[in-house]
Design a protein around this motif. Structure first.
Motif: not given
Ligand code: SAM
Ligand code: DTB
Ligand code: SF4
Length: 348
Positions: A138-149, A179-192
């Motif tokens: 699982m990823l929260d918003e912050g970790k998804a952003e770190q990975l995207a960055d 579903l929440d993890t997928l949402h955070h991934v999408r919001e961060s700009g990464m591909k799912i």
């Protein structure tokens, strides 16, 4: 959208999807091929390589998984790998013709202390000119952003099955968590990258439910792995009833029709599939595979068998399509040269 391209829909009803599954087999495959050819070269398959960067002792209780700490599967546990060792594996994957490197960790979610290492892995693999993918739980918003960055291209997190059947398979994280993890991934700009597993004892209605969940997401996943359960001794699903191969192929075809722009990945389970069965899944619209002799912990077909299969079917590995940047320009030029020499993959 070009005039002859099938519309991307996000409102698939159960009845509509069931009607696709109930089509005569040849009609279904023909329809899937027509859709496939609108968006993809039918003779190209994208090739990714998997690496388990942290193995076993997972706190989750996924009943299919050899890496869950809840079951005794005799698997040797391994701590998070060193960055250099991961990069060495990525280099080998690239040399063998893979264009994407997917790193998996048996975690509920990545811990803060692990993030710097994971980020170095992303940067290092990217610098080699490979696409990057990770599956870390699982990823929260912050970790998804770190990975995207850091430049991570894809994040894999599967829905696995329908919401109704899900509780029979996993109790330690909910469908909504996924579903929440997928949402955070999408919001961060990464591909799912998100799909599921077939052959866990689910019903045809559950397979319909899984595909509806995926296709009806606000934006469909760019990559949809369809795994055939690998029955591992010691897991609760070790004696699950084998799914009819034709039902597996049908599910790929329906996924192709519902998600015309997505890469549908023929994922786990290829080791036990005949060449003819795999050819049928490509015919049904699968256009991506994991390449290399190991998935995360279980065997995958030997590379020479895949090379032979591609050759016999006239399939070419899909080249990476990416905007050039300074570090990757040379890599892309090399890849283009290799593409002109179509035989490179076969002789790898
Ligand atoms: N721990 C992370 C997670 O679950 O999100 C990432 C790794 S996990 C092994 C990735 C996916 O592999 C699972 O979601 C599941 O769909 C698939 N998988 C695991 N074991 C499998 C098996 N025995 N047969 C088929 N697919 C399997
Ligand atoms: C996915 O859907 N399948 C891959 C990948 N995503 C990470 C993993 C398959 C794992 C099969 C069991 C194993 O090798 O441990
Ligand atoms: Fe852990 Fe992922 Fe396996 Fe579930 S599928 S037990 S989360 S490694």
């Amino acid at each position: 959208m070009q005039q002859d391209q099938t519309e991307i829909r996000h409102d698939w009803s159960e009845q509509e999807v069931r009607a696709l599954f109930e089509l005569p087999f040849n009609d279904l495959l023909f329809k899937a091929q027509l859709v496939h050819r609108q968006y993809f070269n039918p003779n190209e398959v994208q090739v990714s390589t998997l690496l388990s960067i942290k193995t076993g002792a997972c706190p989750e209780d996924c009943k299919y998984c050899p890496q869950s700490g809840h079951y005794n599967t005799g698997l040797e546990k391994e701590r998070l790998m060193q960055v250099d060792a991961v990069l060495e594996k990525a280099k080998q994957a690239k040399e063998s013709g893979s264009t994407r490197f997917c790193m998996g960790a048996a975690w509920k979610h990545p811990a803060d202390k692990d993030m710097p290492y994971v980020i170095e892995m992303v940067k290092g693999v990217k610098a080699l000119g490979l696409e990057t993918c990770m599956t870390l739980g699982m990823l929260d918003e912050g970790k998804a952003e770190q990975l995207a960055d850091a430049g991570l291209d894809y994040y894999n997190h599967n829905l696995d099955t329908s919401p109704e059947f899900y509780g029979n398979i996993i109790t330690t994280r909910t469908y909504q968590d996924r579903l929440d993890t997928l949402h955070h991934v999408r919001e961060s700009g990464m591909k799912i990258c998100s799909g599921g597993i077939l052959g866990m004892g689910e019903t045809a209605t559950d397979r319909i439910g899984l595909l509806r969940q995926l296709a009806n997401l606000p934006k469909q996943p760019e990559s949809v792995p369809i795994n055939m359960l690998v029955k591992v001794k010691g897991t609760p699903l070790e004696n699950a009833e084998t799914l009819d191969n034709l039902d597996f192929i049908r599910t790929i075809a329906v996924a192709r029709i519902m998600m015309p722009q997505s890469h549908v990945r023929l994922s786990a389970g290829r080791e036990n599939m005949s060449d003819e069965m795999q050819a049928m899944t490509f015919m049904a619209g699968a256009n991506s595979i994991f390449y290399g002799e190991c998935l995360l912990t279980t065997p995958n077909p030997e590379t020479h068998r895949d090379l032979q299969l591609f050759k016999r079917l006239g399939i070419n590995p899909e080249q990476r399509i990416s905007e050039a940047d300074d570090t990757q320009e040379q890599v892309i030029i090399n890849n283009l040269q290799k593409q002109q020499d179509k035989s490179f993959f076969y002789e790898a």
